[in-house]
Design an enzyme around this catalytic site. Structure first.
Site, PDB file in Angstrom:
ATOM      1  N   ARG A 117     -16.803  10.795  25.133  1.00 17.72           N
ATOM      2  CA  ARG A 117     -16.972  12.119  25.727  1.00 17.72           C
ATOM      3  C   ARG A 117     -17.568  13.041  24.672  1.00 17.72           C
ATOM      4  O   ARG A 117     -16.983  13.241  23.612  1.00 17.72           O
ATOM      5  CB  ARG A 117     -15.646  12.697  26.209  1.00 17.72           C
ATOM      6  CG  ARG A 117     -15.804  13.903  27.153  1.00 17.72           C
ATOM      7  CD  ARG A 117     -14.501  14.600  27.451  1.00 17.72           C
ATOM      8  NE  ARG A 117     -14.006  15.298  26.280  1.00 17.72           N
ATOM      9  CZ  ARG A 117     -12.754  15.225  25.837  1.00 17.72           C
ATOM     10  NH1 ARG A 117     -11.865  14.470  26.458  1.00 17.72           N
ATOM     11  NH2 ARG A 117     -12.384  15.887  24.754  1.00 17.72           N
ATOM     12  N   GLU A 136     -18.283  17.976  19.088  1.00 16.31           N
ATOM     13  CA  GLU A 136     -17.955  16.651  18.566  1.00 16.31           C
ATOM     14  C   GLU A 136     -18.201  15.619  19.649  1.00 16.31           C
ATOM     15  O   GLU A 136     -18.380  15.959  20.819  1.00 16.31           O
ATOM     16  CB  GLU A 136     -16.493  16.587  18.118  1.00 16.31           C
ATOM     17  CG  GLU A 136     -15.513  16.788  19.269  1.00 16.31           C
ATOM     18  CD  GLU A 136     -14.063  16.783  18.836  1.00 16.31           C
ATOM     19  OE1 GLU A 136     -13.808  16.464  17.658  1.00 16.31           O
ATOM     20  OE2 GLU A 136     -13.197  17.095  19.662  1.00 16.31           O
ATOM     21  N   ASN A 138     -16.191  12.286  21.129  1.00 14.35           N
ATOM     22  CA  ASN A 138     -14.911  11.579  21.102  1.00 14.35           C
ATOM     23  C   ASN A 138     -15.142  10.124  21.472  1.00 14.35           C
ATOM     24  O   ASN A 138     -15.559   9.827  22.600  1.00 14.35           O
ATOM     25  CB  ASN A 138     -13.946  12.214  22.093  1.00 14.35           C
ATOM     26  CG  ASN A 138     -13.635  13.657  21.767  1.00 14.35           C
ATOM     27  OD1 ASN A 138     -12.783  13.948  20.941  1.00 14.35           O
ATOM     28  ND2 ASN A 138     -14.342  14.573  22.421  1.00 14.35           N
ATOM     29  N   SER A 143      -9.962  11.946  26.927  1.00 18.27           N
ATOM     30  CA  SER A 143      -9.041  12.154  28.042  1.00 18.27           C
ATOM     31  C   SER A 143      -9.601  13.060  29.126  1.00 18.27           C
ATOM     32  O   SER A 143     -10.681  13.630  29.007  1.00 18.27           O
ATOM     33  CB  SER A 143      -7.716  12.731  27.517  1.00 18.27           C
ATOM     34  OG  SER A 143      -7.952  13.959  26.862  1.00 18.27           O
ATOM     35  N   LYS A 298     -15.529  12.950  11.902  1.00 15.71           N
ATOM     36  CA  LYS A 298     -16.271  14.184  11.631  1.00 15.71           C
ATOM     37  C   LYS A 298     -17.319  13.960  10.527  1.00 15.71           C
ATOM     38  O   LYS A 298     -18.410  14.527  10.574  1.00 15.71           O
ATOM     39  CB  LYS A 298     -15.308  15.292  11.206  1.00 15.71           C
ATOM     40  CG  LYS A 298     -14.205  15.603  12.207  1.00 15.71           C
ATOM     41  CD  LYS A 298     -14.765  16.166  13.494  1.00 15.71           C
ATOM     42  CE  LYS A 298     -13.666  16.722  14.389  1.00 15.71           C
ATOM     43  NZ  LYS A 298     -12.714  15.691  14.869  1.00 15.71           N
ATOM     44  N   LYS A 357     -13.471  21.553   9.196  1.00 13.90           N
ATOM     45  CA  LYS A 357     -12.921  20.466  10.001  1.00 13.90           C
ATOM     46  C   LYS A 357     -12.423  19.313   9.126  1.00 13.90           C
ATOM     47  O   LYS A 357     -13.192  18.724   8.363  1.00 13.90           O
ATOM     48  CB  LYS A 357     -13.994  19.917  10.958  1.00 13.90           C
ATOM     49  CG  LYS A 357     -14.413  20.898  12.054  1.00 13.90           C
ATOM     50  CD  LYS A 357     -15.335  20.208  13.055  1.00 13.90           C
ATOM     51  CE  LYS A 357     -15.523  21.039  14.294  1.00 13.90           C
ATOM     52  NZ  LYS A 357     -16.277  20.311  15.341  1.00 13.90           N
ATOM     53  N   GLU A 361      -8.215  14.032  14.826  1.00 13.19           N
ATOM     54  CA  GLU A 361      -8.461  14.219  16.247  1.00 13.19           C
ATOM     55  C   GLU A 361      -7.184  14.739  16.902  1.00 13.19           C
ATOM     56  O   GLU A 361      -6.126  14.760  16.296  1.00 13.19           O
ATOM     57  CB  GLU A 361      -8.888  12.899  16.893  1.00 13.19           C
ATOM     58  CG  GLU A 361     -10.116  12.262  16.267  1.00 13.19           C
ATOM     59  CD  GLU A 361     -11.367  13.110  16.382  1.00 13.19           C
ATOM     60  OE1 GLU A 361     -11.452  13.905  17.342  1.00 13.19           O
ATOM     61  OE2 GLU A 361     -12.247  12.993  15.522  1.00 13.19           O
ATOM     62  N   GLY A 362      -7.322  15.152  18.156  1.00  7.54           N
ATOM     63  CA  GLY A 362      -6.143  15.554  18.901  1.00  7.54           C
ATOM     64  C   GLY A 362      -6.008  17.041  19.117  1.00  7.54           C
ATOM     65  O   GLY A 362      -5.111  17.500  19.811  1.00  7.54           O
ATOM     66  N   ARG A 443     -13.251  22.637  30.288  1.00  5.03           N
ATOM     67  CA  ARG A 443     -11.962  23.196  29.874  1.00  5.03           C
ATOM     68  C   ARG A 443     -12.175  24.634  29.444  1.00  5.03           C
ATOM     69  O   ARG A 443     -13.156  24.950  28.774  1.00  5.03           O
ATOM     70  CB  ARG A 443     -11.365  22.380  28.728  1.00  5.03           C
ATOM     71  CG  ARG A 443     -10.905  20.987  29.117  1.00  5.03           C
ATOM     72  CD  ARG A 443     -10.590  20.134  27.912  1.00  5.03           C
ATOM     73  NE  ARG A 443     -11.803  19.868  27.135  1.00  5.03           N
ATOM     74  CZ  ARG A 443     -11.815  19.242  25.965  1.00  5.03           C
ATOM     75  NH1 ARG A 443     -10.689  18.817  25.431  1.00  5.03           N
ATOM     76  NH2 ARG A 443     -12.946  19.030  25.330  1.00  5.03           N
TER      77      ARG A 443
END
Length: 467
Positions: A117, A136, A138, A143, A298, A357, A361-362, A443
């Site tokens: 993604r 970024e 993923n 998700s 990253k 950064k 992740e997360g 989002r």
């Protein structure tokens, strides 16, 4: 939308919208109960997104799929790109050692599966013109492909309740879950055993289980059996036979779909790391495998933005290079040396222009504003700074909307949105069998928050309304 719709008159529509919470559910822990089923948070209205930029994001996704696949196969590139990072970041270094061991033994898997993604924001230029800039990509546990397959129905319902039939008909169809499952199913078929299962590698406590269930149900429709296991389960009941076929609880595993394992805290013991290594050494297709996991870091993102690097992966394809590079925000190295020193000086002089950064992740890991100065002042003369990269801060124009969350007050907020595009690819040996863009995700969060996603309790699910 905010300029044309009277939010005050439509406030009661929020109550109607909450009635559709059964469509979007997730399990989340609360202080007073072990598990609570509730609706996932969402915006009251879809958010306007320029059609041309939305289509640009969709069009470039298959190129990003190809890029990730080629990066993960380029052993020398990964070694050079991550050399400074693995020297100071223990988590990345541990992952890289697994990568090296797999290479030393020889890769067992013949099927490569990627579910990616790519996330973007619309940067507002000085002349007011927005442009698509990547935050970024993923490559691990990307998700909300499941829940975003249901949000169009939510906003269609809300708009109809608000008497906006024309706008309700403009909400885009979207079903990433079907596309993600189709790629998993393709990898399962190429593995070649009807008895084998797809294993979801999951956390101890699942707060986003229904998002995953949508993909599982799509696989069951294809008569593909799925199981859900934790690292501990794999360690205790997993094994490799002489052909490196992976068995867990006596079941042969064709595909390992990692929904856990992207953060250091996911690896709670040496047994957890041993379980990861067992799976990586196996014949099963992994999503992602260890090299694809590293390709999504990253640091690799920053190195890919350097002049001439994309040409390495798209030789003789200047149009593709131009398409991909057009989505890059400014990315800067913090490696030791003159170039990294310049980056430090630039960040300390104007910290509000940048995001610092780490290799994590997360969500909720990035560093902003004055905190950038605090971190860099402490590491600017140390190799510890190479655990980070610096990126231009993307500045989207805010849009007003309501954010619906359980137990949160209903009020108009200035909101910022992030567009994600799902891509899938499957490769058998040297042959690319599948390479597709399979859907999108929007989002939205209040502009008062710098960082954090839906799972972190900051952002909510949304839909684009193309303008």
């Amino acid at each position: 939308i905010a300029s044309r719709w009277d939010f005050l008159e439509l406030a009661d529509v929020a109550k109607d919208a909450a009635l559709v919470h059964g469509i979007l559910m997730r399990i989340q822990e609360t202080p007073n109960s072990s598990e609570l089923v509730t609706y996932a948070p969402f915006t009251l209205f879809p958010t306007p997104v320029p059609r041309s930029l939305f289509l640009q994001a969709l069009a470039v996704q298959t190129h990003y799929n190809t890029l990730v696949d080629r990066v993960c196969q380029d052993v020398d590139f990964l070694q050079d790109a991550l050399a400074s990072t693995i020297a100071v970041d223990d988590f990345t270094a541990r992952l890289f050692r697994i990568h090296q061991q797999v290479l030393k033994e020889g890769r067992s898997q013949s099927v490569t599966l990627g579910l990616n993604r790519s996330d973007y924001m619309l940067d507002q230029g000085e002349d007011g013109t927005p442009s698509l800039k990547q935050i970024e990509i993923n490559t691990f546990a990307a998700s909300f492909g499941g829940l975003s397959s249901r949000t169009p129905d939510v906003h269609r319902h809300v708009l109809k309740a608000a008497g906006r039939l024309e706008e309700s008909q403009r909400v885009l169809d979207n079903n990433p879950a079907a596309g993600l499952a189709r790629a998993i199913a393709t990898a399962w078929e190429l593995y070649g055993s009807d008895r084998a299962v797809v294993m979801f590698l999951v956390e101890e406590t699942q707060r986003n289980i229904f998002d995953q269930r949508y993909i599982e149900y799509e696989l069951w429709k294809r008569n593909i059996h799925t199981i859900r296991r934790r690292f501990d389960d794999v360690y205790k009941t997993g094994s490799l036979d002489q052909d490196k076929r992976l068995f867990v609880d006596g079941k042969e595993v064709a595909v390992v779909y990692f929904r856990n394992g992207y953060m250091p805290q996911n690896y709670t013991s040496e047994q957890t790391w041993e379980a990861r290594l067992m799976m990586e050494r196996s014949l099963a297709a992994k999503c992602p495998d260890i090299s694809t996991h590293l390709a999504g870091t990253k640091k690799v993102q920053q190195v890919l933005a350097r002049p001439g690097v994309l040409e390495r992966f798209f030789p003789g394809q200047p149009e593709v290079v131009e398409q991909v590079r057009a989505t890059f925000a400014g990315l800067y190295t913090l490696d030791m040396g003159a170039e990294g020193d310049k980056t430090v000086e630039m960040a300390l002089a104007s910290p509000d222009r940048f995001v610092l950064k780490p290799q994590r992740e997360g969500g909720g890991n990035n560093i902003y504003g004055s905190e950038i100065c605090q971190v860099l002042e402490g590491v600017k003369h140390s190799s510890e700074r190479t655990a980070y990269i610096l990126m231009d801060k993307i500045r989207p124009a805010p849009v007003q909307n309501y954010l619906l969350r359980r137990d949160a007050p209903l009020r108009i907020s200035n909101c910022l949105s992030e567009l994600g595009v799902f891509g899938v690819y499957v490769r058998k040996g040297e042959s690319m069998v599948m390479n597709e863009c399979v859907g999108h995700l929007l989002r939205t969060k209040s502009s008062e928050h710098e960082d954090g996603g839906v799972a972190a309790g900051v952002a909510v699910l949304d839909n684009p309304l193309l303008v």
